[in-house]
Each structure stands twice: as structure tokens, then as C-alpha cells.
Design an enzyme around this catalytic site. Structure first.
Site, PDB file in Angstrom:
ATOM      1  N   ARG A  18      -4.623  -1.760   9.088  1.00 43.91           N
ATOM      2  CA  ARG A  18      -5.839  -2.551   8.876  1.00 43.91           C
ATOM      3  C   ARG A  18      -5.556  -3.667   7.873  1.00 43.91           C
ATOM      4  NH1 ARG A  18      -7.822   2.898   6.924  1.00 43.91           N
ATOM      5  NH2 ARG A  18      -7.304   3.022   4.706  1.00 43.91           N
ATOM      6  N   ASP A  45       0.832  -1.207   0.000  1.00 49.33           N
ATOM      7  CA  ASP A  45       0.000   0.000   0.000  1.00 49.33           C
ATOM      8  C   ASP A  45       0.869   1.260   0.000  1.00 49.33           C
ATOM      9  OD1 ASP A  45      -2.403   1.390  -0.021  1.00 49.33           O
ATOM     10  OD2 ASP A  45      -2.585   1.404   2.162  1.00 49.33           O
ATOM     11  N   ASN A  71       1.143   3.445  -2.947  1.00 50.00           N
ATOM     12  CA  ASN A  71       1.580   3.878  -4.287  1.00 50.00           C
ATOM     13  C   ASN A  71       1.011   5.243  -4.661  1.00 50.00           C
ATOM     14  OD1 ASN A  71       2.661   1.351  -4.382  1.00 50.00           O
ATOM     15  ND2 ASN A  71       1.215   0.521  -5.887  1.00 50.00           N
ATOM     16  N   LEU A 128      11.020 -20.535  -4.446  1.00 51.55           N
ATOM     17  CA  LEU A 128      10.022 -19.701  -3.768  1.00 51.55           C
ATOM     18  C   LEU A 128       8.635 -19.865  -4.391  1.00 51.55           C
ATOM     19  CD1 LEU A 128       9.598 -17.257  -1.697  1.00 51.55           C
ATOM     20  CD2 LEU A 128       9.769 -15.806  -3.726  1.00 51.55           C
ATOM     21  N   HIS A 172       1.955   3.160  -9.035  1.00 52.25           N
ATOM     22  CA  HIS A 172       1.827   1.707  -9.209  1.00 52.25           C
ATOM     23  C   HIS A 172       3.014   1.166 -10.000  1.00 52.25           C
ATOM     24  CE1 HIS A 172      -2.029   2.087  -7.423  1.00 52.25           C
ATOM     25  NE2 HIS A 172      -2.625   2.647  -8.459  1.00 52.25           N
TER      26      HIS A 172
HETATM   27  C1  IPE Z   1      -5.379  -2.723   0.114  1.00 55.17           C
HETATM   28  O1  IPE Z   1      -5.063  -1.395  -0.134  1.00 55.17           O
HETATM   29  C2  IPE Z   1      -5.397  -3.510  -1.158  1.00 55.17           C
HETATM   30  C3  IPE Z   1      -4.103  -3.680  -1.813  1.00 55.17           C
HETATM   31  C4  IPE Z   1      -2.944  -3.270  -1.388  1.00 55.17           C
HETATM   32  C5  IPE Z   1      -4.144  -4.415  -3.054  1.00 55.17           C
HETATM   33  P1  IPE Z   1      -6.212  -0.281  -0.253  1.00 55.17           P
HETATM   34  O2  IPE Z   1      -5.517   0.999  -0.492  1.00 55.17           O
HETATM   35  O3  IPE Z   1      -7.222  -0.681  -1.255  1.00 55.17           O
HETATM   36  O4  IPE Z   1      -6.862  -0.333   1.199  1.00 55.17           O
HETATM   37  P2  IPE Z   1      -7.843   0.681   1.923  1.00 55.17           P
HETATM   38  O5  IPE Z   1      -8.977   0.932   0.978  1.00 55.17           O
HETATM   39  O6  IPE Z   1      -7.083   1.942   2.182  1.00 55.17           O
HETATM   40  O7  IPE Z   1      -8.230   0.005   3.175  1.00 55.17           O
HETATM   41  C1  IPE Z   2      -1.758   0.158  -3.241  1.00 53.33           C
HETATM   42  O1  IPE Z   2      -1.510   1.520  -3.306  1.00 53.33           O
HETATM   43  C2  IPE Z   2      -2.035  -0.442  -4.597  1.00 53.33           C
HETATM   44  C3  IPE Z   2      -3.410  -0.901  -4.784  1.00 53.33           C
HETATM   45  C4  IPE Z   2      -4.337  -0.850  -3.884  1.00 53.33           C
HETATM   46  C5  IPE Z   2      -3.756  -1.424  -6.084  1.00 53.33           C
HETATM   47  P1  IPE Z   2      -2.690   2.582  -3.273  1.00 53.33           P
HETATM   48  O2  IPE Z   2      -3.053   2.883  -4.678  1.00 53.33           O
HETATM   49  O3  IPE Z   2      -3.790   2.138  -2.411  1.00 53.33           O
HETATM   50  O4  IPE Z   2      -1.942   3.826  -2.634  1.00 53.33           O
HETATM   51  P2  IPE Z   2      -2.553   4.882  -1.628  1.00 53.33           P
HETATM   52  O5  IPE Z   2      -3.102   4.129  -0.465  1.00 53.33           O
HETATM   53  O6  IPE Z   2      -3.608   5.628  -2.375  1.00 53.33           O
HETATM   54  O7  IPE Z   2      -1.378   5.733  -1.264  1.00 53.33           O
HETATM   55 MG    MG Z   3      -4.175   2.400  -0.432  1.00 57.61          MG
END
Ligand code: IPE
Ligand code: IPE
Ligand code: MG
Length: 239
Positions: free
Chosen positions: A184, A10, A12, A121, A27
């Protein structure tokens, strides 16, 4: 050393925002952290690595972000599978894969087939995955077996249930890492994480490097896993 490490990748979007870039650039930047994690896990003797790449809830994101992600998955498979195969990695995808576009599905099938006999792996990537979905589809599978008479209701136990889940061939994660600062689970492996050690780090996924991975492994090494027993009981078993 944990046998199985699971990662919620998480942060990105926030990484991109801080650099005044579009979310998809975040991403894209995250792919190198995936590469590093796979290499480090293999080097350190971790046997199973499971990565959360796209949740069932992520379908709700803006259409252009979803399609950028789907394209990125195809591109990453095109670019990385040869190297993964060379490194003896066995690749598997879990989630509602029938929701993905046919182009991505065929790349996934190709990658799984190519690496199916590797014994290094075990890399599992969760795409269009939700922990609740996983539990619901396992329940359906068990209900079907009861309905067709091949199973008794009273035969349903932890083991039979786990055997119907997506990670049926993988031991439970020992360590869950979540980058990006949120503490979470976001509907990741709800059943399988029952006794995982949890490590939340503020590091954003594109900046998650080998030092950060090693730090998570040391955190794990310092934990006593009691599974309900007392600390003294666990010590006694170790001796
Ligand atoms: C969780 O990240 C899902 C992935 C990393 C693939 P999210 O960014 O979607 O999570 P929430 O919505 O903040 O809980
Ligand atoms: C996680 O990074 C990647 C996916 C959920 C696909 P996010 O895109 O959720 O990044 P934030 O949470 O917005 O920084
Ligand atoms: Mg996120």
C-alpha cells in the site's frame, strides 16, 4: 536507471519484535539502511532519492515511540550531515515541518543550508508528510492566487498544480520501493506516484541491504514504461 527513487521505509517495529527488542531499537537499526541507500543511489547514478521517514498518521503512535523517533532524527542529523555534505549530497525536508519541535526544525534548517549548494544526489526526507495534506495545501495556494487575482481558474492545470506541491523541484519518482511486506501507499506521494513502477519487498527496513536495493533497480530495468501508449509505439520511439 531510474532518475528518482522513492522509498517507504517500513518494517522497523516488526524487525525489533522478532528480536525481542523495543520498537525504537528497530528505528535505530534502520539508520544504517538509510546510509546504504544514499550511498548506493549515488553510486548507481540515481539523481533523486526520497525517503518516507514519518507520516502525518504516525503522530497517532504512542507518545514514547514518537519522541524516540524525533530524537533519532536529531541524532541522525547530528551524526550524518558532515558525511553527506562531503559526498556532495543536497538535503531537503518536506512535510508539515511546523509541527516538529524547534530543536529538530533548527537541525533541519542547518542541514539544508549547509548542503544547499551541493550538486550531487538530491536527498529528500519526508517527515510529518501526508499525500493528502500536500494536495490540500497546493489547492489552498492556487485558490489564494485566484482570489488575489494573480491567476485565472482556467489557468490551473497539471503543471501549475505540481508546482505548488512539496516536490515541485523534483521530477516524479520512477521507482517506488516499499519494504516490510505491505502493498500500500500509506498516504505517501499521492500525486507524484501516478506513473511510478512499484516494487514491494518482504525485506524489513533494517535488513534492506545493497543486494536488495540492486534487485529493485533490476526490477525497474525490466519494465517497459508505456504511459498509456502501446508497447509497439514505445518500441518505435526507442528505435
Ligand atoms: C508508512 O508506514 C510510513 C512510513 C514508512 C514513514 P506505516 O507503518 O505508518 O504504514 P501503515 O500504517 O502500516 O500503512
Ligand atoms: C517504519 O517502520 C517506520 C515508521 C513508520 C516511522 P514501522 O515502525 O512502521 O514498522 P512496523 O510496520 O511496525 O514493522
Ligand atoms: Mg509500519
Amino acid at each position: 536507471m531510474p532518475r528518482h527513487v522513492a522509498i517507504i521505509m517500513d518494517g522497523n517495529g516488526r524487525w525489533a519484535k522478532a528480536k525481542n527488542k523495543a520498537r525504537h531499537a528497530g528505528h535505530r537499526a534502520g539508520v544504517k539502511s538509510v546510509r546504504m541507500s544514499v550511498e548506493t543511489a549515488a553510486q548507481r547514478g540515481v539523481q533523486y532519492l526520497t525517503l518516507f521517514a514519518f507520516s502525518s498518521e504516525n503522530w497517532a503512535r504512542p507518545e514514547d515511540e514518537v519522541s524516540a523517533l524525533m530524537n533519532l532524527f536529531v541524532e541522525a542529523l547530528r551524526r550524518e550531515v558532515t558525511e553527506l555534505h562531503r559526498n556532495n549530497v543536497r538535503l531537503k525536508f518536506v512535510g508539515a515541518l511546523d509541527e516538529l519541535n524547534p530543536g529538530l526544525r533548527s537541525k533541519i534548517a542547518e542541514a539544508e543550508a549547509k548542503t544547499a549548494n551541493n550538486n550531487g544526489l538530491r536527498l529528500t526526507v519526508a517527515i510529518a508528510y501526508g499525500g493528502r495534506w500536500d494536495i490540500v495545501q497546493a489547492t489552498r495556494a492556487l485558490a489564494r492566487r485566484v482570489a488575489d487575482g494573480s491567476m485565472e481558474i482556467d489557468d490551473i492545470d497539471d503543471k501549475q498544480f505540481a508546482a505548488e506541491l512539496q516536490l515541485s523541484e523534483t521530477p516524479d519518482p520512477d521507482l517506488l520501493i516499499r519494504t516490510g511486506g505491505e502493498q500500500r501507499i500509506s498516504n505517501f506521494l499521492l500525486w507524484n506516484l501516478a506513473y511510478a513502477e512499484l516494487l514491494f519487498t518482504d525485506v524489513l527496513w533494517p535488513e534492506f541491504d545493497q543486494a536488495a536495493f540492486d534487485e529493485a533497480l533490476s526490477y525497474y530495468a525490466g519494465k517497459q514504461r508505456r504511459y498509456g501508449h502501446t508497447g509497439d509505439q514505445v518500441e518505435a520511439i526507442r528505435c
